[in-house]
Design an enzyme around this catalytic site. Structure first.
Site, PDB file in Angstrom:
ATOM      1  N   ASP A   1       0.835  -1.196   0.000  1.00  0.00           N
ATOM      2  CA  ASP A   1       0.000   0.000   0.000  1.00  0.00           C
ATOM      3  C   ASP A   1       0.869   1.245   0.000  1.00  0.00           C
ATOM      4  O   ASP A   1       1.985   1.221   0.508  1.00  0.00           O
ATOM      5  CB  ASP A   1      -0.879  -0.008   1.255  1.00  0.00           C
ATOM      6  CG  ASP A   1      -2.083   0.914   1.133  1.00  0.00           C
ATOM      7  OD1 ASP A   1      -2.246   1.526   0.067  1.00  0.00           O
ATOM      8  OD2 ASP A   1      -2.833   1.022   2.108  1.00  0.00           O
ATOM      9  N   TYR A   2       0.341   2.321  -0.559  1.00  0.00           N
ATOM     10  CA  TYR A   2       0.994   3.622  -0.445  1.00  0.00           C
ATOM     11  C   TYR A   2       0.543   4.243   0.858  1.00  0.00           C
ATOM     12  O   TYR A   2      -0.592   4.066   1.279  1.00  0.00           O
ATOM     13  CB  TYR A   2       0.532   4.541  -1.570  1.00  0.00           C
ATOM     14  CG  TYR A   2       1.342   4.438  -2.840  1.00  0.00           C
ATOM     15  CD1 TYR A   2       2.648   4.888  -2.869  1.00  0.00           C
ATOM     16  CD2 TYR A   2       0.788   3.929  -4.004  1.00  0.00           C
ATOM     17  CE1 TYR A   2       3.388   4.825  -4.035  1.00  0.00           C
ATOM     18  CE2 TYR A   2       1.518   3.856  -5.182  1.00  0.00           C
ATOM     19  CZ  TYR A   2       2.824   4.314  -5.186  1.00  0.00           C
ATOM     20  OH  TYR A   2       3.551   4.256  -6.335  1.00  0.00           O
TER      21      TYR A   2
END
Length: 269
Positions: A107-108
Site C-alpha cells: 500500500d501507499y
C-alpha cells in the site's frame, strides 16, 4: 423522539442506534442485520463462485467501471471484504493462498494527501511529508495553533476528517455530520484550514476554474475525467460537480499511480 414514517416508527439504522442505549432489542436488530448482510454477501455468495477446476476464486477486474479510474472487481468483489469487525475477520480467514504461494499486501502511505502536497506546492504539507511526520497531527497543530505534542486524539481525528474532506470534496455539512459538530463549527474548521494551507485553496480554485473552462480535469499522467455538469446552468448540478473537480484530479492521479505501481510490482517480482 423517534423518527416516524407513514406506516409507523422508523427502523433506519441511525434511529435504532439512538434507541439502543434505552433498550436491548434495537441493538439485537442491528446485530442481526449486520450478520445477515455478511451471510448474504459473503458466506452464501462466495462458495458458488469457486472455480471447480482450480478450486480458487477468479474475480473479474474492470478497468473502466469506476469514475475515478480505479480498478473495480466483480463476481466476487474482493475489494470490500470486511476487516473491522470480529465476524469480518473470520470471513477473511477463508481467503488462503494456493499451495506454495503467499498473499502479498502492499500500500501507499497517504497517497492522496501526498498528491495534494505535490499539486498545491504547499510548503508546509511538503515539509511535513519529507520529515515523515504524522500528517493529521501536524494539520491539527497548525490549524489549532498548538504544538504537535499537545494535540489531543479528538483534535487529530478532526484534522484527519478535514484532510480527507478536502480530498473528497465534502462540505461543512458533510464534515459536521461525520464529526457530530455544528455546521458553523465545521465551517470555522475548514476556514482555518484554508487560511493555513493557502496553496491548497489556490489549487482547488484553479482546478474548478480550469474544469469550468474545459469541461474536464486532467490527472498527473494526462488521463482526462470529463465533468459535463460543471458549466451547467442548473443550480443544483455545479455545486455537486465543483467539489469533485479538485478531488477528481487527486483521486484520478492516485488511481493512475496505483495501477502503474501494480504493473511495476509484477515486473519487480
Amino acid at each position: 423522539g423517534a423518527h416516524k414514517t407513514k406506516t409507523g416508527y422508523s427502523s433506519d439504522g441511525w434511529v435504532l442506534e439512538q434507541l439502543a442505549s434505552q433498550h436491548e432489542l434495537p441493538a439485537k436488530i442491528l446485530a442481526y442485520r449486520r450478520l445477515a448482510k455478511l451471510k448474504n454477501t459473503y458466506v452464501d455468495a462466495l462458495p458458488p463462485l469457486v472455480n471447480p477446476h482450480t478450486a480458487r476464486l477468479h474475480p473479474t477486474f474492470h478497468q473502466l467501471a469506476a469514475a475515478t479510474g480505479r480498478l473495480s472487481a466483480a463476481n466476487p468483489n474482493v475489494q470490500n471484504i470486511p476487516i473491522r469487525s470480529e465476524e469480518g475477520v473470520r470471513i477473511r480467514e477463508a481467503f488462503v493462498p494456493a499451495e506454495g504461494s503467499v498473499l502479498l499486501s502492499a500500500d501507499y502511505s497517504q497517497v492522496e494527501l501526498r498528491i495534494l502536497a505535490h499539486y498545491s506546492g504547499d510548503a508546509s504539507l511538503i515539509e511535513s511529508f519529507r520529515a515523515g511526520e504524522d500528517i493529521h497531527r501536524r494539520t491539527a497543530a497548525e490549524v489549532g495553533g498548538v504544538a504537535p505534542a499537545d494535540v489531543s486524539a479528538e483534535q487529530r481525528a478532526r484534522a484527519k476528517a478535514v484532510n480527507f474532506g478536502i480530498i473528497y470534496g465534502s462540505s461543512a455539512f458533510g464534515l459536521a455530520n461525520q464529526l457530530g459538530i455544528a455546521n458553523a463549527e465545521a465551517q470555522a474548521t475548514i476556514d482555518a484550514y484554508f487560511a493555513r494551507y493557502r496553496g491548497v485553496r489556490r489549487f482547488l480554485d484553479e482546478t474548478v476554474a480550469e474544469a469550468r473552462e474545459r469541461g474536464f480535469v486532467r490527472t498527473h499522467l494526462g488521463r482526462r475525467r470529463h465533468l459535463p455538469d460543471i458549466g451547467s446552468r442548473n443550480r443544483g448540478l455545479p455545486a455537486a460537480a465543483e467539489p469533485s473537480a479538485g478531488n477528481c484530479g487527486i483521486q484520478g492521479t492516485a488511481a493512475d499511480l496505483i495501477k502503474k505501481a501494480m504493473v511495476g510490482v509484477e515486473g519487480a517480482i
